[in-house]
Design a protein around this motif. Structure first.
Motif, PDB file in Angstrom:
ATOM      1  N   PRO A 145       1.156  -0.870  -0.235  1.00 12.77           N
ATOM      2  CA  PRO A 145       0.145  -0.044   0.110  1.00 12.77           C
ATOM      3  C   PRO A 145       0.303   0.911   0.036  1.00 12.77           C
ATOM      4  O   PRO A 145       1.925   0.739   0.855  1.00 12.77           O
ATOM      5  N   GLU A 146       0.661   1.948  -0.709  1.00 15.44           N
ATOM      6  CA  GLU A 146       1.210   3.107  -0.799  1.00 15.44           C
ATOM      7  C   GLU A 146       0.207   4.767  -0.377  1.00 15.44           C
ATOM      8  O   GLU A 146       0.913   5.133   0.173  1.00 15.44           O
ATOM      9  N   ARG A 147      -0.635   4.350  -1.136  1.00 20.21           N
ATOM     10  CA  ARG A 147      -1.690   5.157   0.365  1.00 20.21           C
ATOM     11  C   ARG A 147      -2.783   4.924  -0.339  1.00 20.21           C
ATOM     12  O   ARG A 147      -3.011   4.470  -0.499  1.00 20.21           O
ATOM     13  N   GLY A 148      -3.816   5.772   1.137  1.00 22.77           N
ATOM     14  CA  GLY A 148      -5.427   5.392   0.425  1.00 22.77           C
ATOM     15  C   GLY A 148      -6.519   6.033   1.187  1.00 22.77           C
ATOM     16  O   GLY A 148      -6.296   7.480   1.380  1.00 22.77           O
ATOM     17  N   ARG A 149      -7.487   5.383   1.162  1.00 21.50           N
ATOM     18  CA  ARG A 149      -8.665   7.139   1.986  1.00 21.50           C
ATOM     19  C   ARG A 149      -9.438   5.457   2.689  1.00 21.50           C
ATOM     20  O   ARG A 149      -9.879   4.605   2.606  1.00 21.50           O
ATOM     21  N   TYR A 150     -10.027   6.204   4.084  1.00 23.66           N
ATOM     22  CA  TYR A 150     -10.990   5.752   4.824  1.00 23.66           C
ATOM     23  C   TYR A 150     -12.122   6.367   5.185  1.00 23.66           C
ATOM     24  O   TYR A 150     -11.972   7.838   5.229  1.00 23.66           O
ATOM     25  N   VAL A 151     -12.764   5.939   4.654  1.00 23.83           N
ATOM     26  CA  VAL A 151     -14.591   6.579   4.982  1.00 23.83           C
ATOM     27  C   VAL A 151     -15.192   6.022   5.989  1.00 23.83           C
ATOM     28  O   VAL A 151     -15.999   4.415   5.842  1.00 23.83           O
ATOM     29  N   LYS A 152     -15.502   7.160   7.064  1.00 24.09           N
ATOM     30  CA  LYS A 152     -16.718   6.364   7.920  1.00 24.09           C
ATOM     31  C   LYS A 152     -17.707   6.956   8.030  1.00 24.09           C
ATOM     32  O   LYS A 152     -18.742   6.601   9.552  1.00 24.09           O
ATOM     33  N   GLY A 153     -17.840   7.834   7.054  1.00 29.30           N
ATOM     34  CA  GLY A 153     -19.169   8.134   7.353  1.00 29.30           C
ATOM     35  C   GLY A 153     -19.206   9.842   6.506  1.00 29.30           C
ATOM     36  O   GLY A 153     -18.548  10.283   6.195  1.00 29.30           O
ATOM     37  N   PHE A 154     -20.623  10.580   6.557  1.00 30.15           N
ATOM     38  CA  PHE A 154     -20.748  11.661   5.649  1.00 30.15           C
ATOM     39  C   PHE A 154     -19.579  12.982   6.168  1.00 30.15           C
ATOM     40  O   PHE A 154     -20.081  12.827   7.805  1.00 30.15           O
ATOM     41  N   GLY A 155     -18.713  13.775   5.327  1.00 22.44           N
ATOM     42  CA  GLY A 155     -18.050  14.259   5.995  1.00 22.44           C
ATOM     43  C   GLY A 155     -17.403  13.454   7.676  1.00 22.44           C
ATOM     44  O   GLY A 155     -16.170  14.549   7.979  1.00 22.44           O
ATOM     45  N   LYS A 156     -16.408  12.592   7.180  1.00 23.06           N
ATOM     46  CA  LYS A 156     -15.771  11.554   7.798  1.00 23.06           C
ATOM     47  C   LYS A 156     -14.709  10.897   6.772  1.00 23.06           C
ATOM     48  O   LYS A 156     -14.556  10.159   7.253  1.00 23.06           O
ATOM     49  N   ALA A 157     -14.284  11.970   5.524  1.00 26.59           N
ATOM     50  CA  ALA A 157     -13.525  10.575   4.954  1.00 26.59           C
ATOM     51  C   ALA A 157     -11.466  11.530   5.413  1.00 26.59           C
ATOM     52  O   ALA A 157     -11.826  12.283   5.061  1.00 26.59           O
ATOM     53  N   PHE A 158     -10.834  10.324   5.079  1.00 20.72           N
ATOM     54  CA  PHE A 158      -9.467  10.564   6.095  1.00 20.72           C
ATOM     55  C   PHE A 158      -8.814  10.111   4.830  1.00 20.72           C
ATOM     56  O   PHE A 158      -9.029   9.326   4.029  1.00 20.72           O
ATOM     57  N   ALA A 159      -7.641  11.140   4.256  1.00 24.49           N
ATOM     58  CA  ALA A 159      -6.485  10.884   2.823  1.00 24.49           C
ATOM     59  C   ALA A 159      -5.623  10.007   3.971  1.00 24.49           C
ATOM     60  O   ALA A 159      -5.532  10.735   4.899  1.00 24.49           O
ATOM     61  N   ILE A 160      -4.928   9.028   3.342  1.00 27.72           N
ATOM     62  CA  ILE A 160      -3.894   8.541   3.534  1.00 27.72           C
ATOM     63  C   ILE A 160      -2.633   8.984   2.832  1.00 27.72           C
ATOM     64  O   ILE A 160      -2.904   8.119   1.418  1.00 27.72           O
ATOM     65  N   ASP A 161      -2.036   9.973   2.961  1.00 30.69           N
ATOM     66  CA  ASP A 161      -1.213  10.429   2.028  1.00 30.69           C
ATOM     67  C   ASP A 161      -0.106   9.364   1.726  1.00 30.69           C
ATOM     68  O   ASP A 161       1.073   8.691   1.370  1.00 30.69           O
ATOM     69  N   ASP A 162       0.172   8.320   2.841  1.00 28.11           N
ATOM     70  CA  ASP A 162       1.732   7.971   3.031  1.00 28.11           C
ATOM     71  C   ASP A 162       2.042   6.747   4.053  1.00 28.11           C
ATOM     72  O   ASP A 162       1.369   7.564   4.919  1.00 28.11           O
TER      73      ASP A 162
END
Length: 176
Positions: A145-162
């Motif tokens: 995994p190089e980068r990603g995204r975690y979404v746990k609901g509306f307005g609750k999204a997180f980028a995993i840049d590294d």
């Protein structure tokens, strides 16, 4: 019929360390991953595979007879998805999900660590793996995994840049 999901305004400063720990616990609850691959001709393929995580890398043991294996070997790229079960989600629109963009590498049978990873597969998934190990069409692949995204609901999204250094940030809406 599921209840209506709430659309929460993003909090002013989410605890990113807590969010990262939460997404790690979420991922630990899976024994399979869903993956999207693309063939050299651009044709997309959705599939899944049992997997192991070792030192942050995701390992799959897959047959060359599967389309996704040919795609993984040709392009050396995959997108991986972990998604909350529909039965436990509050609503279909807000299923928790974690995606990773991965670099793919084949682990050769004579490589250090190859046998150890397959031993871990056998411990986790049982005797069928012992049979699969004898088949010459199976390949051990590392999805890094190089980068990603975690979404746990509306307005609750997180980028995993590294992924390697666990750099995570809240994705702020830029307007509608």
């Amino acid at each position: 019929m599921p209840s209506e999901p709430s659309i929460d305004a993003p909090s002013s400063s989410p605890d990113l360390d807590a969010i990262y720990e939460e997404l790690q616990r979420f991922r630990a609850g899976f024994s399979t991953l869903s993956m999207a691959t693309c063939g050299p001709d651009g044709e997309p393929e959705a599939s899944y595979s049992p997997y192991l995580e070792v030192d942050g890398d995701l390992y799959v043991f897959v047959s060359a007879l599967a389309t996704h294996t040919a795609n993984l070997m040709a392009t050396r790229r995959a997108s991986v998805l972990f998604i909350e079960d529909e039965a436990t989600a509050a609503h279909p629109f807000v299923r928790r999900r974690l995606t990773f963009q991965c670099r793919v590498e084949e682990i050769a049978p004579e490589s250090d660590g190859y046998a150890g990873i397959l031993d871990l597969f056998e411990t986790r998934f049982g005797g069928l793996v012992a049979t699969l190990r004898t088949l010459t069409d199976f390949h051990l692949l590392r999805l890094h995994p190089e980068r990603g995204r975690y979404v746990k609901g509306f307005g609750k999204a997180f980028a995993i840049d590294d992924v390697e250094i666990a750099r995570i940030r809240h994705i702020r809406e830029s307007g509608r």
